[in-house]
Design an enzyme around this catalytic site. Structure first.
Site, PDB file in Angstrom:
ATOM      1  N   GLY A   1      28.954  58.224  60.955  1.00  0.00           N
ATOM      2  CA  GLY A   1      27.890  57.729  60.089  1.00  0.00           C
ATOM      3  C   GLY A   1      27.739  56.233  60.002  1.00  0.00           C
ATOM      4  O   GLY A   1      26.771  55.745  59.419  1.00  0.00           O
TER       5      GLY A   1
ATOM      6  N   PRO B   1      32.920  58.510  64.944  1.00  0.00           N
ATOM      7  CA  PRO B   1      31.747  57.664  65.156  1.00  0.00           C
ATOM      8  C   PRO B   1      30.923  58.142  66.350  1.00  0.00           C
ATOM      9  O   PRO B   1      31.487  58.570  67.358  1.00  0.00           O
ATOM     10  CB  PRO B   1      32.353  56.291  65.460  1.00  0.00           C
ATOM     11  CG  PRO B   1      33.658  56.631  66.129  1.00  0.00           C
ATOM     12  CD  PRO B   1      34.153  57.880  65.446  1.00  0.00           C
ATOM     13  N   GLY B   2      29.627  58.113  66.216  1.00  0.00           N
ATOM     14  CA  GLY B   2      28.753  58.400  67.343  1.00  0.00           C
ATOM     15  C   GLY B   2      27.917  57.151  67.592  1.00  0.00           C
ATOM     16  O   GLY B   2      28.244  56.293  68.418  1.00  0.00           O
ATOM     17  N   ARG B   3      26.885  57.022  66.792  1.00  0.00           N
ATOM     18  CA  ARG B   3      25.955  55.902  66.916  1.00  0.00           C
ATOM     19  C   ARG B   3      26.651  54.538  67.001  1.00  0.00           C
ATOM     20  O   ARG B   3      26.275  53.688  67.806  1.00  0.00           O
ATOM     21  CB  ARG B   3      25.022  55.907  65.696  1.00  0.00           C
ATOM     22  CG  ARG B   3      23.901  54.891  65.762  1.00  0.00           C
ATOM     23  CD  ARG B   3      23.185  54.789  64.402  1.00  0.00           C
ATOM     24  NE  ARG B   3      22.931  56.064  63.799  1.00  0.00           N
ATOM     25  CZ  ARG B   3      21.830  56.799  63.999  1.00  0.00           C
ATOM     26  NH1 ARG B   3      20.870  56.333  64.765  1.00  0.00           N
ATOM     27  NH2 ARG B   3      21.685  57.962  63.415  1.00  0.00           N
TER      28      ARG B   3
ATOM     29  N   ARG C   1      13.286  59.032  68.486  1.00  0.00           N
ATOM     30  CA  ARG C   1      13.653  58.493  67.171  1.00  0.00           C
ATOM     31  C   ARG C   1      12.479  57.891  66.393  1.00  0.00           C
ATOM     32  O   ARG C   1      12.346  58.154  65.195  1.00  0.00           O
ATOM     33  CB  ARG C   1      14.803  57.498  67.287  1.00  0.00           C
ATOM     34  CG  ARG C   1      16.095  58.138  67.840  1.00  0.00           C
ATOM     35  CD  ARG C   1      17.291  57.204  67.742  1.00  0.00           C
ATOM     36  NE  ARG C   1      17.662  56.978  66.366  1.00  0.00           N
ATOM     37  CZ  ARG C   1      17.364  55.905  65.665  1.00  0.00           C
ATOM     38  NH1 ARG C   1      16.705  54.903  66.223  1.00  0.00           N
ATOM     39  NH2 ARG C   1      17.722  55.817  64.417  1.00  0.00           N
TER      40      ARG C   1
ATOM     41  N   CYS D   1       0.242  63.806  74.469  1.00  0.00           N
ATOM     42  CA  CYS D   1      -0.902  64.170  73.632  1.00  0.00           C
ATOM     43  C   CYS D   1      -0.476  64.459  72.204  1.00  0.00           C
ATOM     44  O   CYS D   1      -0.588  65.594  71.728  1.00  0.00           O
ATOM     45  CB  CYS D   1      -1.584  65.395  74.216  1.00  0.00           C
ATOM     46  SG  CYS D   1      -1.715  65.301  75.978  1.00  0.00           S
ATOM     47  N   GLU D   2       0.085  63.474  71.542  1.00  0.00           N
ATOM     48  CA  GLU D   2       0.469  63.585  70.131  1.00  0.00           C
ATOM     49  C   GLU D   2       0.318  62.190  69.563  1.00  0.00           C
ATOM     50  O   GLU D   2       0.800  61.229  70.166  1.00  0.00           O
ATOM     51  CB  GLU D   2       1.963  63.937  69.982  1.00  0.00           C
ATOM     52  CG  GLU D   2       2.412  65.161  70.675  1.00  0.00           C
ATOM     53  CD  GLU D   2       2.803  66.268  69.704  1.00  0.00           C
ATOM     54  OE1 GLU D   2       2.820  66.009  68.487  1.00  0.00           O
ATOM     55  OE2 GLU D   2       3.065  67.363  70.188  1.00  0.00           O
TER      56      GLU D   2
ATOM     57  N   TYR E   1      21.419  58.897  70.392  1.00  0.00           N
ATOM     58  CA  TYR E   1      20.319  59.804  70.053  1.00  0.00           C
ATOM     59  C   TYR E   1      19.048  59.431  70.814  1.00  0.00           C
ATOM     60  O   TYR E   1      17.939  59.562  70.312  1.00  0.00           O
ATOM     61  CB  TYR E   1      20.094  59.832  68.531  1.00  0.00           C
ATOM     62  CG  TYR E   1      21.375  60.161  67.788  1.00  0.00           C
ATOM     63  CD1 TYR E   1      21.887  61.447  67.828  1.00  0.00           C
ATOM     64  CD2 TYR E   1      22.093  59.173  67.105  1.00  0.00           C
ATOM     65  CE1 TYR E   1      23.080  61.752  67.196  1.00  0.00           C
ATOM     66  CE2 TYR E   1      23.289  59.476  66.467  1.00  0.00           C
ATOM     67  CZ  TYR E   1      23.772  60.767  66.516  1.00  0.00           C
ATOM     68  OH  TYR E   1      24.962  61.066  65.898  1.00  0.00           O
TER      69      TYR E   1
END
Ligand SMILES: *Cc1c(COP(=O)(O)O)cnc(C)c1O
Length: 402
Positions: free
Chosen positions: A224, A260-262, A298, A327-328, A356
């Site tokens: 986190g 930890p990731g991010r 993201r 197309c969004e 991510y």
């Protein structure tokens, strides 16, 4: 870095990760916790490229996995089973079976029902399953609601009361062995005070359990830790983060687990894309690039901010939206961003995309997944080939009748 040369060689879009920066962050985090026994379990959902995992495994990192295939990825790069843990609110029977078969360090349980299922599987296998319970300490991590996980209303973990029931049951069960406790209250936390608060709540539980002769070994504080996405945004102070945890553990003999990731990979990655077109719709300027939301979701998903640089564009600066070709209307990388005017083919860097980014990418609009490069010791190498159309359709083609 000579982005033009890279573009010539690999085409755009692609991701590039600075492995040396990942290493620096890994060691900085380890250093902050050197006063205690501590093990980093990299949360590979942030970026699960095998070359990245191999590099981290060689630094003695462990791995926090949230699926069977993430465990398989960690094992693939030679991670020792006792350096692997398994988290997640919805583990299937097959996944629990796989984790147990492979003798991983422990499984973070998220419900009483999951415990009963694991017990059954362990009994069938004739093995003791090492468990930890994910406690939901009900503290507000003050982050985006989609990535806040430590409030009563969130689907994650169990209450302190429920955790006690699980520990009491497990401590008497022949095929379960409680070894740890776990919490993870959210992602992209720039203020670590809520993590310290959670640690103190969970440490009290550990003390209560100790009084009941249930002795745990691992205090798993989740991940986190946030990173600075905006220029000059201060990052969490690692020393304060560690002190906030250590303060709660006085008098307890526990190893700390970090997930930890991010924090390890986010800043180290850049998505490189090229300008396809510029256009003016009424009073709005758009830069349309060859990457899109399927490559980096993201901004679309969390309204996340990514710094954008156009290293070779020198035109007049004015506000614009940077968008992909999907197309969004949700397909954007930046809104109302002050950027120079561009020409077709100009190279754009979408920064801080190492976490991510690729791991959340998809084939939406039948776009091929991009390639990934690594920068290590001054050298650049390919760590995942660009997907081809044939790769993309292979599994359907097999089933296409006639
Ligand atoms: C996602 C997750 C992490 C990693 O979160 P970051 O914010 O990337 O550090 C760690 N532990 C668990 C259980 C997770 O679900």
């Amino acid at each position: 870095m000579d982005y033009k040369k890279l573009k010539q060689q690999y085409q755009t879009p692609f991701y590039i990760y600075d492995f040396d920066e990942v290493k620096q962050r890994f060691f900085a985090l380890k250093e902050a916790f050197k006063a205690r026994k501590a093990q980093i379990f990299y949360a590979l959902k942030a970026n699960s490229n095998l070359s990245l995992l191999k590099m981290l495994s060689e630094l003695d990192s462990g791995f926090d996995c949230v699926s069977k295939n993430e465990i398989a990825r960690a094992l693939k790069v030679g991670a020792k089973p006792y350096k692997i843990i398994f988290s997640g609110v919805g583990k299937s029977e097959d996944e629990l079976n796989f984790a147990l078969e492979n003798n991983i360090l422990y499984i973070n349980l998220e419900s009483y029902a999951e415990m009963l299922l694991l017990e059954k599987i362990a009994k069938n296998m004739g093995k003791k399953a090492r468990i930890s319970v994910r406690v939901n300490p009900n503290v507000d991590a003050k982050t985006h609601p989609y990535i806040s996980t430590g409030l009563k209303k969130d689907k994650f973990g169990v209450s302190i009361e429920e955790a006690k029931k699980i520990y009491l049951y497990a401590s008497k069960a022949e095929f379960l062995e409680p070894v740890g406790v776990h919490f993870h209250i959210g992602s992209q936390l720039l203020n670590t005070a809520p993590i310290a608060e959670a640690a103190s709540i969970v440490a009290n539980l550990v003390k209560e359990l100790k009084a009941l002769k249930i002795e745990l070994k691992f205090f798993d504080i989740g991940g986190g830790l946030g990173i600075s996405y905006e220029k000059n945004e201060p990052e969490p102070n690692l020393y304060d983060y560690a002190q906030g945890i250590l303060a709660s553990l006085k008098g307890l003999d526990l190893s700390i687990g970090l997930e930890p990731g991010r924090f390890l990979v986010g800043k180290a990655g850049v998505l490189i894309t090229s300008v396809l077109y510029e256009k003016q719709n009424e009073d709005k300027r758009f830069i349309i690039v060859d990457a899109a939301m399927n490559d980096l979701i993201r901004p679309s998903l969390y309204n996340a901010y990514h710094e954008i640089i156009l290293p070779y564009s020198s035109g007049e600066i004015s506000p614009c939206d940077v968008v992909g070709g999907i197309c969004e209307s949700g397909d954007f990388f930046a809104k109302d961003r002050a950027l120079p005017s561009t020409k077709q083919g100009d190279i754009m860097l979408i920064k801080n995309a190492g976490a991510y980014g690729f791991s959340m990418s998809s084939n939406y609009n039948s776009r091929n997944k991009v390639c990934e490069l690594a920068l290590e010791n001054g050298k650049i190498r390919l760590i995942r080939k660009r997907e081809s159309f044939e790769d993309q359709i292979a599994l359907e083609l097999e089933c296409l009748k006639g």
